[in-house]
Design a protein around this motif. Structure first.
Motif, PDB file in Angstrom:
ATOM      1  N   THR A 277     -34.293  47.072  32.431  1.00  0.00           N
ATOM      2  CA  THR A 277     -34.145  47.518  33.821  1.00  0.00           C
ATOM      3  C   THR A 277     -32.670  47.790  34.070  1.00  0.00           C
ATOM      4  O   THR A 277     -31.811  46.965  33.753  1.00  0.00           O
ATOM      5  CB  THR A 277     -34.679  46.464  34.803  1.00  0.00           C
ATOM      6  OG1 THR A 277     -36.066  46.234  34.526  1.00  0.00           O
ATOM      7  CG2 THR A 277     -34.533  46.939  36.238  1.00  0.00           C
ATOM      8  N   ALA A 278     -32.384  48.980  34.647  1.00  0.00           N
ATOM      9  CA  ALA A 278     -30.996  49.441  34.732  1.00  0.00           C
ATOM     10  C   ALA A 278     -30.689  50.085  36.075  1.00  0.00           C
ATOM     11  O   ALA A 278     -31.595  50.409  36.839  1.00  0.00           O
ATOM     12  CB  ALA A 278     -30.725  50.451  33.608  1.00  0.00           C
ATOM     13  N   THR A 279     -29.414  50.267  36.317  1.00  0.00           N
ATOM     14  CA  THR A 279     -28.813  51.038  37.415  1.00  0.00           C
ATOM     15  C   THR A 279     -28.545  50.204  38.674  1.00  0.00           C
ATOM     16  O   THR A 279     -29.461  49.670  39.287  1.00  0.00           O
ATOM     17  CB  THR A 279     -29.662  52.263  37.816  1.00  0.00           C
ATOM     18  OG1 THR A 279     -30.135  52.938  36.655  1.00  0.00           O
ATOM     19  CG2 THR A 279     -28.819  53.231  38.648  1.00  0.00           C
ATOM     20  N   GLN A 280     -27.283  50.102  39.014  1.00  0.00           N
ATOM     21  CA  GLN A 280     -26.804  49.513  40.265  1.00  0.00           C
ATOM     22  C   GLN A 280     -27.272  48.073  40.475  1.00  0.00           C
ATOM     23  O   GLN A 280     -27.485  47.640  41.598  1.00  0.00           O
ATOM     24  CB  GLN A 280     -27.228  50.373  41.465  1.00  0.00           C
ATOM     25  CG  GLN A 280     -26.593  51.759  41.449  1.00  0.00           C
ATOM     26  CD  GLN A 280     -26.997  52.605  42.645  1.00  0.00           C
ATOM     27  OE1 GLN A 280     -28.062  52.376  43.238  1.00  0.00           O
ATOM     28  NE2 GLN A 280     -26.170  53.573  42.987  1.00  0.00           N
ATOM     29  N   MET A 281     -27.401  47.321  39.392  1.00  0.00           N
ATOM     30  CA  MET A 281     -27.902  45.960  39.535  1.00  0.00           C
ATOM     31  C   MET A 281     -26.892  45.071  40.256  1.00  0.00           C
ATOM     32  O   MET A 281     -27.264  44.210  41.055  1.00  0.00           O
ATOM     33  CB  MET A 281     -28.276  45.370  38.178  1.00  0.00           C
ATOM     34  CG  MET A 281     -29.337  46.191  37.454  1.00  0.00           C
ATOM     35  SD  MET A 281     -30.460  45.201  36.467  1.00  0.00           S
ATOM     36  CE  MET A 281     -31.561  44.544  37.724  1.00  0.00           C
ATOM     37  N   LEU A 282     -25.604  45.254  39.940  1.00  0.00           N
ATOM     38  CA  LEU A 282     -24.537  44.521  40.648  1.00  0.00           C
ATOM     39  C   LEU A 282     -23.464  45.512  41.088  1.00  0.00           C
ATOM     40  O   LEU A 282     -22.258  45.279  40.910  1.00  0.00           O
ATOM     41  CB  LEU A 282     -23.935  43.433  39.755  1.00  0.00           C
ATOM     42  CG  LEU A 282     -24.857  42.295  39.306  1.00  0.00           C
ATOM     43  CD1 LEU A 282     -24.123  41.343  38.372  1.00  0.00           C
ATOM     44  CD2 LEU A 282     -25.436  41.532  40.497  1.00  0.00           C
ATOM     45  N   GLU A 283     -23.900  46.624  41.666  1.00  0.00           N
ATOM     46  CA  GLU A 283     -23.030  47.757  41.964  1.00  0.00           C
ATOM     47  C   GLU A 283     -21.801  47.374  42.787  1.00  0.00           C
ATOM     48  O   GLU A 283     -20.699  47.890  42.571  1.00  0.00           O
ATOM     49  CB  GLU A 283     -23.835  48.838  42.704  1.00  0.00           C
ATOM     50  CG  GLU A 283     -23.078  50.113  43.012  1.00  0.00           C
ATOM     51  CD  GLU A 283     -23.031  51.097  41.864  1.00  0.00           C
ATOM     52  OE1 GLU A 283     -22.536  52.208  42.072  1.00  0.00           O
ATOM     53  OE2 GLU A 283     -23.473  50.731  40.755  1.00  0.00           O
ATOM     54  N   SER A 284     -21.972  46.470  43.732  1.00  0.00           N
ATOM     55  CA  SER A 284     -20.835  46.114  44.592  1.00  0.00           C
ATOM     56  C   SER A 284     -19.717  45.420  43.818  1.00  0.00           C
ATOM     57  O   SER A 284     -18.570  45.388  44.259  1.00  0.00           O
ATOM     58  CB  SER A 284     -21.300  45.216  45.745  1.00  0.00           C
ATOM     59  OG  SER A 284     -21.690  43.942  45.262  1.00  0.00           O
ATOM     60  N   MET A 285     -20.035  44.893  42.638  1.00  0.00           N
ATOM     61  CA  MET A 285     -19.025  44.204  41.847  1.00  0.00           C
ATOM     62  C   MET A 285     -18.105  45.175  41.094  1.00  0.00           C
ATOM     63  O   MET A 285     -17.194  44.737  40.388  1.00  0.00           O
ATOM     64  CB  MET A 285     -19.667  43.209  40.880  1.00  0.00           C
ATOM     65  CG  MET A 285     -20.267  42.007  41.600  1.00  0.00           C
ATOM     66  SD  MET A 285     -20.658  40.623  40.487  1.00  0.00           S
ATOM     67  CE  MET A 285     -19.011  40.000  40.105  1.00  0.00           C
ATOM     68  N   ILE A 286     -18.330  46.467  41.248  1.00  0.00           N
ATOM     69  CA  ILE A 286     -17.333  47.433  40.780  1.00  0.00           C
ATOM     70  C   ILE A 286     -16.016  47.160  41.503  1.00  0.00           C
ATOM     71  O   ILE A 286     -14.938  47.237  40.914  1.00  0.00           O
ATOM     72  CB  ILE A 286     -17.799  48.878  41.045  1.00  0.00           C
ATOM     73  CG1 ILE A 286     -19.058  49.182  40.238  1.00  0.00           C
ATOM     74  CG2 ILE A 286     -16.696  49.881  40.716  1.00  0.00           C
ATOM     75  CD1 ILE A 286     -19.698  50.508  40.594  1.00  0.00           C
ATOM     76  N   GLU A 287     -16.124  46.794  42.773  1.00  0.00           N
ATOM     77  CA  GLU A 287     -14.942  46.513  43.585  1.00  0.00           C
ATOM     78  C   GLU A 287     -14.787  45.035  43.926  1.00  0.00           C
ATOM     79  O   GLU A 287     -13.681  44.499  43.925  1.00  0.00           O
ATOM     80  CB  GLU A 287     -15.008  47.322  44.894  1.00  0.00           C
ATOM     81  CG  GLU A 287     -14.934  48.826  44.707  1.00  0.00           C
ATOM     82  CD  GLU A 287     -13.554  49.297  44.280  1.00  0.00           C
ATOM     83  OE1 GLU A 287     -12.564  48.566  44.552  1.00  0.00           O
ATOM     84  OE2 GLU A 287     -13.455  50.374  43.675  1.00  0.00           O
TER      85      GLU A 287
END
Length: 476
Positions: A277-287
């Motif tokens: 399962t993929a994509t934007q799993m912890l997207e906010s942790m980019i920042e």
């Protein structure tokens, strides 16, 4: 902390040095993804080599997966930096090379007018702009703007209602595949799969056009509605699937992705196939240094749904906190795995193919034996990894230690749920197998005197037969 659900991390500018790659492995990564959409060939070779060097340095098996870009359909060049499409207006679209404006523009799809029918939607720029085809002529389509916006050149185009005749494998993909195989990758993901034919084509390229001495698992990325329609047939041919929720959300709408995810995972598990399962799993942790509550729920639910692995993309490739993102994902997975008995959707009851039936019954017997409270592990001796992979899909409650003399199998087994691979010498009899188990597994501190393990192997041992023996062994 070691999770049964494996973590796939994408390597990029934020994580491309040896020290960070080592830190990611220590944090819990067991699969590295090389995204072939970015970087040069030289950079991709370096990332593969650094990943393998780090794994060897730490004595931890790691799988390296390349993700082929696939056919990218894009808007052509424009006369101006951008054009504005307004709701309700009509516009002409052609496959011919023209510089577009507010009256017409091009999309780089040779069979555009053949593949796209009246009533079909065309989505531009990740679905921000929606068009509906209202008329077809020889060399162009005429479409109404349903949702308008500013359109820039080279933006992506999606055709959710159309069966596209373009090949799923481009010349760039073949070059990247050859490069990967020459550098001993462990798996390959194929983008924009529409049907099982795309997987068969890739297998043919691997087997006939590229010299390769090992079997490389093929992961079909499910990101088009057509792939959902052909899901079972795709899974019959592919070794696994990836729930690629980015493009899938554009094609079928975000509202439909949760149910699609559950369908994909359930079907893959039932057929005994691998699923990421993929994509934007912890997207906010980019920042940010912590995830949102919704992201934590998303990761946990992917574990409960039955994912073999969960994937980080931009979080580890370009994010500010690549190692912290992995540690955060490990903590979420570990907490979810404490409650699998209560909340897991997948019960481990796979449907065997006829070719797997003998191994299937051996594996079922091993899983039943492992339920004894004195059993602390299942030990599998395997050449190809097939027995360990099937056992993984049954979700035993104890760790799976997979012993293999094959270095390729040793790395590839890092992909699979609950499997700890151990590179060992060949064994010629059961006494040698038991001695290997006692000398290796006990060092992990998982086992102590009086503990029992379930052993699976082929017998006679020296004949390298498929798994046909299950036995209990008590540690002295």
């Amino acid at each position: 902390m070691t999770c049964k659900t494996k973590i796939v991390a994408t390597i990029g500018p934020a994580s491309s040095d040896f020290a960070t790659i080592c830190d990611l492995i220590r944090a819990g990564v067991r699969v590295f993804r090389i995204n072939c959409s970015h970087g040069s060939e030289a950079e991709r070779i370096q990332l593969i080599q650094l990943s393998k060097q780090a794994a060897q340095s730490l004595d931890i098996p790691i799988a390296v997966m390349i993700d082929l870009q696939g056919p990218k359909i894009r808007v052509g060049e424009l006369e101006k930096p951008s054009i504005t499409l307004k709701r309700g207006q009509t516009i002409k679209i052609t496959a011919q090379s023209v510089r577009g404006n507010e009256k017409y523009f091009s999309i780089e799809l040779p069979e555009l007018t053949k593949n796209v029918q009246v009533g079909n939607r065309i989505l531009l720029d990740d679905g921000k702009i929606e068009l509906k085809v209202i008329r077809k002529l020889m060399d162009f389509l005429e479409a109404e703007v349903i949702n308008g916006g500013e359109l820039l050149p080279r933006k992506g185009a999606n055709f959710p209602d159309s069966e596209l005749s373009l090949s799923g494998i481009t010349e760039k993909d073949l070059n990247d595949l050859k490069l990967g195989l020459e550098n001993s990758i462990d798996a390959v993901a194929l983008s924009f799969v529409q049907s099982e034919k795309d997987i068969l084509d890739l297998k043919q390229h691997i087997e006939q056009k590229i010299s390769v001495c090992k079997k490389v698992p093929i992961i079909a990325k499910i990101e088009r509605p057509q792939a959902l329609e052909h899901l079972s047939k795709i899974l019959e041919i592919a070794d696994g699937v990836m729930v690629a929720r980015g493009d899938l959300a554009i094609e079928i709408s975000p509202a439909c992705v949760p149910t699609a995810q559950k369908e994909i995972i359930q079907t893959a598990n039932r057929m005994g196939k691998y699923v990421i399962t993929a994509t934007q799993m912890l997207e906010s942790m980019i920042e940010n240094a912590i995830p949102t509550r919704a992201e934590a729920n998303d990761v946990a639910n992917a574990v409960f749904d039955g994912s073999d692995a969960v994937m980080l993309s931009a979080e580890t490739s370009i994010g500010k906190h690549p190692v912290l993102a992995v540690k955060t994902m490990v903590s979420i997975i570990a907490e979810a795995e404490k409650h699998l008995a209560q909340w897991s959707v997948w019960n481990g009851n796979i449907i065997p193919k006829s070719s797997d039936e003998d191994s299937f019954f051996v594996i079922q017997a091993a899983r039943d034996l492992s339920k004894d409270r004195n059993v602390t592990a299942i030990c599998v001796f395997t050449q190809s990894g097939r027995t360990a992979i099937l056992l993984s899909k049954t979700r035993p409650h104890v760790p799976i230690f997979a012993y293999t003399p094959n270095a390729d199998t040793y790395s590839q087994l890092s992909l699979y749920w609950g499997v700890h691979s151990i590179l060992t010498s060949r064994a010629n009899n059961l006494d040698e197998i038991l001695a290997i188990i006692e000398n290796t597994v006990s060092k992990t501190n998982h086992l102590k005197s009086g503990d029992q393990v379930v052993l699976i192997c082929g017998y006679p041992v020296q004949k390298f037969r498929s798994a046909n023996l299950v036995m209990l062994h008590t540690f002295p």
